[in-house]
Scaffold this active site. Structure first.
Site, short mmCIF file in Angstrom:
data_model
loop_
_atom_site.label_atom_id
_atom_site.label_comp_id
_atom_site.label_asym_id
_atom_site.label_seq_id
_atom_site.Cartn_x
_atom_site.Cartn_y
_atom_site.Cartn_z
N GLY A 60 0.95 -1.22 -0.19
CA GLY A 60 -0.04 -0.02 0.08
C GLY A 60 0.92 1.14 -0.08
O GLY A 60 0.55 2.14 0.86
N ALA A 61 1.75 1.18 -0.87
CA ALA A 61 2.93 2.50 -1.10
C ALA A 61 2.63 3.50 -1.76
O ALA A 61 3.61 4.25 -1.89
CB ALA A 61 4.23 1.45 -1.54
N ALA A 152 -5.67 0.32 2.18
CA ALA A 152 -7.14 0.91 2.57
C ALA A 152 -7.72 0.51 1.32
O ALA A 152 -7.53 1.07 0.12
CB ALA A 152 -7.00 2.25 2.84
N TYR A 247 -16.76 4.96 13.71
CA TYR A 247 -15.23 4.53 13.46
C TYR A 247 -15.06 3.56 14.38
O TYR A 247 -15.15 2.46 14.24
CB TYR A 247 -14.25 5.83 13.49
CG TYR A 247 -12.95 5.33 12.76
CD1 TYR A 247 -12.73 5.53 11.23
CD2 TYR A 247 -11.97 4.41 13.36
CE1 TYR A 247 -11.67 4.94 10.66
CE2 TYR A 247 -10.94 3.92 12.68
CZ TYR A 247 -10.68 4.05 11.42
OH TYR A 247 -9.60 3.61 10.76
#
Ligand code: NAD
Length: 403
Positions: A60-61, A152, A247
């Site tokens: 997830g870079a 995400a 959340y």
């Protein structure tokens, strides 16, 4: 990365932001490059990270916290990095996604600095990408010293069952009504979100919970590509009470809670090689992921004002540099009672939270720009897509496949 999978065209065009709800469907290559450069420059000005990891895999870079992790590791510790992401190259004269440009810019800057960097674009939930990554590690780096897990995503195809899971952002147990911000129109209004079902919770945990992290670590361990003393970290969030129903106590919170379960399993897995797994609780920042969460953009607009007033506002790169330099590789990591690293300390300071809670009661459409940092929110949002960066001529036509 140009030429890897991008279908380069010679057409140039003026690229402007096109916002659709909470995303921007265009991105500016030179603006994204400038954004990455700014983060690199920030890290280069800081003291080097003590005892940094030499070989780093970031899952997830391409944007947000993952991109910042890759930059901090490479430019703060000279790490060789492999970055995984799911991004869209430029096609048919249309701009690529921001994460594509960011990664192309990162590769270019790393190369200029003489640092190894390899980017892999594909579905990180799939066994295919895991195997491809392991092949690259074996061939180029031998082993990995740090694995950052920073995905995400709204959906995941489970590689074992082939089932597609969709995550949702819903409260649990009861419906939730509170203020939210229509960021497109600058309107504060009430939103009511109906509670998620048991199925919604399971789906969200399947996408954003700990299982994909565990699968990755198991695969890497089985392949023998984790070095002695390897570390791994996944990012999480807690935030203030006003966001808890949607959340922390909602479906996404259930998934984040599952990371607290997974971290223990991964710790056990890594023990024989002296490794350690961490969950880091990070500050709320503007990213493509956080802009999609109801209530959060309004909270961030108020929070940023209070942090900025106190001169303690951090973005992704400041947060992650601090995580690496003082916590993961620092000599005094600070754990909370559940063993998590905390870099949300400034956000959660009592004075900051008391001020935000007071503003929360008052905020409405009329006073939004005077009592919150909505303008900062909007410009941060546009920067994610490479717009509003100094030194870029946004009226000048640009080749969308130039990076
Ligand atoms: P982001 O949207 O900026 O980045 C998501 C990354 O995941 C991108 O690199 C994207 O390409 C990659 N990705 C998504 N699906 C993928 C797939 N199938 N295969 C490969 N790559 C894929 O998100 P972010 O806000 O930086 O979030 C990263 C982590 O940090 C998340 O776990 C999030 O919960 C956590 N976090 C975010 C915040 C915040 O305020 N943004 C706060 C605390 C913790």
């Amino acid at each position: 990365m140009a030429g890897e999978t991008s279908t380069a065209t010679a057409t140039t065009s003026v690229i402007k932001p096109k916002i659709r709800g909470f995303i921007c469907v265009t991105a500016h290559p030179l603006g994204c490059e400038a954004n990455v450069k700014q983060q690199v420059e920030y890290v280069k000005k800081q003291p080097p990270i003590p005892n940094p990891p030499a070989r780093v895999l970031v899952i997830g870079a391409s944007t947000g916290y993952g991109l910042a992790s890759r930059i901090a590791a490479a430019f703060g510790g000279k790490a060789k990095t492999i970055g995984l992401f799911f991004e869209k190259p430029s096609e048919g004269g249309k701009p690529a996604s921001a994460g594509w440009y960011n990664s192309a810019a990162f590769d270019k800057l790393a190369k200029q600095a003489g640092l190894y960097s390899r980017s892999i674009n594909g579905d990180a939930f799939s066994f295919e990408i895991m195997d491809q990554t392991i092949d690259v590690i074996k061939k180029d780096l031998g082993q990995i010293d740090l694995v950052v897990f920073s995905l995400a995503s709204p959906r995941r195809k489970n590689p074992k069952t082939g089932q597609i899971h969709n995550s949702v952002l819903k409260p649990i147990g009861a419906s939730f009504t509170n203020k939210t911000l229509d960021t497109d129109r600058g309107i504060v209004k009430d939103i009511t979100i109906e509670p998620g079902t048991t199925d919604d919770i399971a789906e969200t945990v399947a996408v954003m919970g700990g299982e994909p992290w565990e699968l990755w670590m198991q695969k890497l361990k089985d392949a023998g590509v984790l070095a002695e003393g390897v570390k791994t970290v996944a990012y999480s969030y807690i935030g203030p009470e006003v966001t808890w129903p949607v959340y922390k106590d909602g479906t996404i919170g259930a998934a984040k809670g599952d990371l607290d379960r997974a971290v223990k399993e991964i710790d056990k897995l890594l023990q024989p090689i002296g490794g350690k797994a961490y969950v880091s609780i990070n500050q709320a920042i503007v990213t493509q992921a956080s802009s999609a969460i109801p209530v959060v953009p309004l909270y961030i607009s108020l929070l940023f004002r209070e942090l900025r007033k106190r001169n303690i506002l951090e973005g992704a790169i400041e947060q992650i540099y601090r995580l690496f330099a003082t916590q993961l590789y620092g000599d005094k990591p600070q754990y909370d009672e559940q063993g998590r690293l905390r870099i949300d300390d400034l956000e959660m300071r009592d004075d900051v939270q008391a001020a935000v809670a007071e503003l929360w009661k008052q905020v409405n459409t009329e006073n939004l720009t005077s009592i919150s940092d909505f303008d900062v929110y909007k410009s941060e949002f546009l920067r994610l897509f490479g717009f509003g960066l100094p030194g870029i001529d946004y009226e000048k036509p640009v080749d969308p496949a130039c990076l």
